[in-house]
Design a protein around this motif. Structure first.
Motif, short mmCIF file in Angstrom:
data_model
loop_
_atom_site.label_atom_id
_atom_site.label_comp_id
_atom_site.label_asym_id
_atom_site.label_seq_id
_atom_site.Cartn_x
_atom_site.Cartn_y
_atom_site.Cartn_z
N ILE A 59 79.30 40.52 20.64
CA ILE A 59 77.92 40.60 20.15
C ILE A 59 77.88 39.96 18.76
CG2 ILE A 59 76.02 42.15 19.55
CD1 ILE A 59 77.47 44.20 21.48
N THR A 60 76.91 39.09 18.55
CA THR A 60 76.77 38.39 17.28
C THR A 60 75.38 38.65 16.72
OG1 THR A 60 78.20 36.64 18.11
CG2 THR A 60 76.90 36.13 16.17
N VAL A 61 75.33 39.00 15.42
CA VAL A 61 74.05 39.19 14.73
C VAL A 61 74.03 38.24 13.54
CG1 VAL A 61 72.56 40.80 13.48
CG2 VAL A 61 73.92 41.61 15.42
N THR A 62 72.93 37.49 13.40
CA THR A 62 72.73 36.65 12.22
C THR A 62 71.37 36.95 11.62
OG1 THR A 62 71.82 34.84 13.53
CG2 THR A 62 74.18 34.76 13.06
N ALA A 63 71.27 36.78 10.32
CA ALA A 63 70.00 36.91 9.61
C ALA A 63 69.47 35.52 9.32
CB ALA A 63 70.21 37.68 8.31
N VAL A 64 68.15 35.35 9.38
CA VAL A 64 67.52 34.06 9.14
C VAL A 64 66.55 34.20 7.98
CG1 VAL A 64 66.10 32.21 10.14
CG2 VAL A 64 67.74 33.45 11.58
N ASN A 65 66.59 33.21 7.04
CA ASN A 65 65.61 33.16 5.96
C ASN A 65 65.19 31.71 5.77
OD1 ASN A 65 67.59 31.88 4.43
ND2 ASN A 65 68.12 33.71 3.28
N VAL A 66 64.46 31.41 4.68
CA VAL A 66 63.96 30.05 4.47
C VAL A 66 65.09 29.04 4.29
CG1 VAL A 66 61.74 30.79 3.53
CG2 VAL A 66 63.67 30.41 1.99
N LEU A 67 66.26 29.49 3.92
CA LEU A 67 67.40 28.59 3.72
C LEU A 67 68.19 28.33 5.00
CD1 LEU A 67 68.68 30.00 0.31
CD2 LEU A 67 67.22 28.02 0.72
N GLY A 68 67.92 29.11 6.05
CA GLY A 68 68.63 28.92 7.31
C GLY A 68 69.21 30.20 7.85
N GLU A 69 70.22 30.05 8.71
CA GLU A 69 70.84 31.18 9.40
C GLU A 69 72.14 31.57 8.70
OE1 GLU A 69 71.44 32.39 14.07
OE2 GLU A 69 71.37 30.28 13.53
N SER A 70 72.37 32.87 8.60
CA SER A 70 73.57 33.38 7.94
C SER A 70 74.81 33.16 8.79
CB SER A 70 73.41 34.88 7.68
OG SER A 70 73.50 35.61 8.90
N THR A 71 75.94 33.42 8.18
CA THR A 71 77.19 33.47 8.92
C THR A 71 77.10 34.63 9.89
OG1 THR A 71 78.35 32.63 6.99
CG2 THR A 71 79.68 33.73 8.67
N ALA A 72 77.63 34.44 11.06
CA ALA A 72 77.52 35.47 12.10
C ALA A 72 78.45 36.64 11.84
CB ALA A 72 77.85 34.86 13.46
N MET A 73 77.95 37.83 12.10
CA MET A 73 78.76 39.04 12.13
C MET A 73 79.07 39.26 13.59
SD MET A 73 80.28 41.66 10.91
CE MET A 73 79.78 41.70 9.22
N GLN A 74 80.35 39.20 13.95
CA GLN A 74 80.75 39.30 15.35
C GLN A 74 81.55 40.56 15.59
OE1 GLN A 74 83.11 36.08 16.82
NE2 GLN A 74 81.35 35.10 17.71
N ILE A 75 81.28 41.19 16.71
CA ILE A 75 82.05 42.34 17.14
C ILE A 75 82.33 42.20 18.62
CG2 ILE A 75 81.18 43.94 15.39
CD1 ILE A 75 79.38 44.99 17.71
N VAL A 76 83.36 42.86 19.06
CA VAL A 76 83.66 42.93 20.50
C VAL A 76 83.51 44.39 20.88
CG1 VAL A 76 85.42 42.61 22.27
CG2 VAL A 76 85.22 40.97 20.39
N GLN A 77 82.78 44.65 21.94
CA GLN A 77 82.50 46.02 22.36
C GLN A 77 82.52 46.08 23.87
OE1 GLN A 77 81.95 48.74 20.40
NE2 GLN A 77 81.88 49.95 22.25
N ASP A 78 83.12 47.12 24.41
CA ASP A 78 83.03 47.27 25.86
C ASP A 78 81.89 48.21 26.20
OD1 ASP A 78 83.91 49.96 25.84
OD2 ASP A 78 85.99 49.35 26.04
N THR A 79 81.52 48.23 27.45
CA THR A 79 80.38 49.04 27.89
C THR A 79 80.84 50.32 28.55
OG1 THR A 79 80.28 47.68 29.89
CG2 THR A 79 78.75 47.13 28.11
N ASP A 80 81.99 50.81 28.11
CA ASP A 80 82.45 52.11 28.55
C ASP A 80 81.37 53.12 28.17
OD1 ASP A 80 83.62 54.72 28.46
OD2 ASP A 80 85.60 53.78 28.47
N PRO A 81 80.96 54.00 29.09
CA PRO A 81 79.89 54.95 28.80
C PRO A 81 80.15 55.82 27.56
CG PRO A 81 80.46 55.02 31.12
CD PRO A 81 81.47 54.13 30.45
#
Length: 90
Positions: A59-81
């Motif tokens: 899963i990757t989350v990036t923030a966007v502003n007038v200067l562009g997109e941030s460096t991605a914060m990446q995590i690996v997660q399983d869908t174990d309940p």
């Protein structure tokens, strides 16, 4: 699975306009499954509902502003309940 993040500190040049969330997994057959969503600056969590149980996702989350997109914060997660929720910092 709910992904939650903390917004970065804002200044004149870094007011967040949106967040981009993407997620991808690879099946044992080699097939890649990916999806993405975008939320506005006031939202700091998203529930990913179309995940398949038992698969690992990056899963990757990036923030966007007038200067562009941030460096991605990446995590690996399983869908174990047992591991349904996670928190990350952008």
């Amino acid at each position: 699975m709910t992904v939650t993040w903390t917004p970065p500190n804002a200044n004149t040049y870094s007011v967040i306009t949106q967040y981009n969330i993407s997620y991808v997994t690879s099946c044992s057959t080699g097939q890649t499954i990916s999806n993405s969503t975008t939320v506005t600056d006031s939202i700091t969590s998203v529930t990913l509902t179309d995940l398949e149980e038992g698969l690992n996702y990056t899963i990757t989350v990036t923030a966007v502003n007038v200067l562009g997109e941030s460096t991605a914060m990446q995590i690996v997660q399983d869908t174990d309940p047992i591991c349904k929720d996670l928190c990350i910092v952008v």
